[in-house]
Design an enzyme around this catalytic site. Structure first.
Site, mmCIF file in Angstrom:
data_model
loop_
_atom_site.group_PDB
_atom_site.id
_atom_site.type_symbol
_atom_site.label_atom_id
_atom_site.label_comp_id
_atom_site.label_asym_id
_atom_site.label_seq_id
_atom_site.Cartn_x
_atom_site.Cartn_y
_atom_site.Cartn_z
ATOM 1 N N LYS A 150 0.877 -1.183 0.000
ATOM 2 C CA LYS A 150 0.000 0.000 0.000
ATOM 3 C C LYS A 150 0.906 1.222 0.000
ATOM 4 O O LYS A 150 1.172 1.850 1.027
ATOM 5 C CB LYS A 150 -0.904 -0.060 1.239
ATOM 6 C CG LYS A 150 -2.309 0.401 0.920
ATOM 7 C CD LYS A 150 -3.256 0.033 2.006
ATOM 8 C CE LYS A 150 -4.345 1.062 2.171
ATOM 9 N NZ LYS A 150 -4.988 1.516 0.963
HETATM 10 N N1 PXG Z 1 -8.055 -1.959 -2.865
HETATM 11 C C1 PXG Z 1 -7.310 -0.833 -2.865
HETATM 12 C C2 PXG Z 1 -6.491 -0.508 -4.045
HETATM 13 C C3 PXG Z 1 -7.287 0.007 -1.728
HETATM 14 O O1 PXG Z 1 -6.534 1.089 -1.709
HETATM 15 C C4 PXG Z 1 -8.881 -1.512 -0.680
HETATM 16 C C5 PXG Z 1 -8.824 -2.296 -1.817
HETATM 17 C C6 PXG Z 1 -9.706 -1.958 0.476
HETATM 18 O O2 PXG Z 1 -8.876 -2.423 1.516
HETATM 19 P P1 PXG Z 1 -9.330 -2.374 3.050
HETATM 20 O O3 PXG Z 1 -8.190 -2.934 3.783
HETATM 21 O O4 PXG Z 1 -9.566 -0.913 3.380
HETATM 22 O O5 PXG Z 1 -10.561 -3.173 3.161
HETATM 23 C C7 PXG Z 1 -8.078 -0.342 -0.608
HETATM 24 C C8 PXG Z 1 -8.066 0.541 0.579
HETATM 25 C C9 PXG Z 1 -10.246 6.289 -0.533
HETATM 26 C C10 PXG Z 1 -9.176 5.305 -0.214
HETATM 27 O O6 PXG Z 1 -9.984 7.491 -0.392
HETATM 28 C C11 PXG Z 1 -9.469 3.971 -0.068
HETATM 29 C C12 PXG Z 1 -8.450 3.067 0.226
HETATM 30 C C13 PXG Z 1 -7.187 3.529 0.336
HETATM 31 C C14 PXG Z 1 -6.926 4.853 0.161
HETATM 32 C C15 PXG Z 1 -7.917 5.769 -0.106
HETATM 33 O O7 PXG Z 1 -11.344 5.887 -0.911
HETATM 34 N N2 PXG Z 1 -8.816 1.734 0.366
#
Ligand code: PXG
Length: 291
Positions: A150
């Site tokens: 990430k």
């Molecule tokens: N895929 C990606 C590419 C992400 O960045 C998720 C899936 C979901 O993961 P989690 O662990 O949260 O269930 C993410 C994470 C936004 C934003 O502003 C969202 C994420 C990260 C950064 C910004 O919507 N989600």
């Protein structure tokens, strides 16, 4: 607003980072997005573990132990008197010179924690379902920039998001270089077929989302079969239900994919059931703090 910056809580207006920080110059860093519900931080350990794993792969030393990171996050939440919050944790390589060489930044890593109120998608999307569209930008291949990391470089996702917005959609479906479904720009994707759950495996160029893992656990508890399986767009189009998962968005029902109606075009029974269970978990599980 109080922001955590390198060991201190400072006022938002003083929360400044050098323009020579390699996070700014190159997107050289890692981050996490975490949520708290009524003074319970949901899946904090999982988020911290993922942050340190991302950092490990890019050979970035986080200058705090995991325990110290937990305290820093909780203290930032307390300093802002937030019961329900979205927490962004960022660790960048720190100040270096105008060159890629990360050795120049050694020992100067920048740690930032921002805790703010959560901004969800509009309520209507949750009751009506979202329409998503496949975009031309393909998801980074794991051999180049692994989506499991990430990283602070989200241009791949931003380009995809722009393409969706330009086409008049809120969210983009990203495929890999072979045309298989990966994920959306900040959410994982699930489909329901014959009452069973399908989501792409993490090796497909998808982030192993913490909400995704939670949904898989919930499904198992509900005795629904789950499959981490390669998916094409066809499987999405012919699914009974489709939904997106993410920390910020929780569970968003998908009503249409590329103009094809999913099921009856309304949030499905399985989706709603899983959402109810997720809400139960966020109310009862997590790392507690007191304001
Ligand atoms: N895929 C990606 C590419 C992400 O960045 C998720 C899936 C979901 O993961 P989690 O662990 O949260 O269930 C993410 C994470 C936004 C934003 O502003 C969202 C994420 C990260 C950064 C910004 O919507 N989600």
């Amino acid at each position: 607003m109080q922001v955590y910056l390198n060991g201190k809580l400072v006022d938002k207006k003083d929360a400044k980072v050098s323009v020579f920080d390699h996070g700014y110059l190159y997107g050289d860093g890692v981050f996490e997005g975490i949520r708290s519900y009524n003074c319970l931080v949901f899946k904090l350990k999982e988020h911290i573990d993922r942050l340190y794993e991302s950092a490990h792969t890019i050979v970035l030393d986080i200058p705090l132990s995991k325990k110290e990171m937990v305290s820093a996050i909780i203290n930032t939440l307390k300093a802002n008197s937030l019961r329900d919050a979205y927490v962004r944790v960022l660790v960048s390589r720190g100040e270096g010179d105008l060159g890629l060489d990360p050795r120049k930044c050694k020992g100067k890593e920048t740690v930032v924690i921002i805790a703010d109120k959560i901004a969800l998608y509009p309520k209507k999307l949750y009751s009506k379902g979202m329409e998503i569209i496949t975009v031309p930008t393909v998801r980074n291949i794991p051999e180049a920039l692994n989506p499991q990391v990430k990283s602070m470089n989200y241009l791949n996702n931003i380009l995809a998001k722009l393409e969706a917005i330009n086409a008049g959609y809120e969210e983009a479906l990203m495929l890999d270089h072979l045309g298989y479904v990966t994920e959306c720009t900040g959410d994982n994707i699930f489909v329901v077929k014959r009452g069973q759950l399908y989501t792409p495996p993490q090796c497909m160029g998808t982030l192993r989302g913490i909400t995704r893992d939670t949904v898989l656990d919930i499904a198992k508890k509900l005795k629904l079969a789950t499959h981490e399986h390669v998916l094409t767009r066809h499987e999405l189009y012919i699914s009974e239900e489709c939904f997106l998962t993410g920390t910020a968005a929780e569970i968003v029902p998908v009503a249409k994919v590329d103009g094809r109606r999913i099921g009856d075009g309304k949030p499905g029974r399985v989706t709603n059931r899983i959402l109810r269970e997720l809400k139960k978990l966020t109310k009862t599980q997590g790392t507690k703090y007191k304001l």
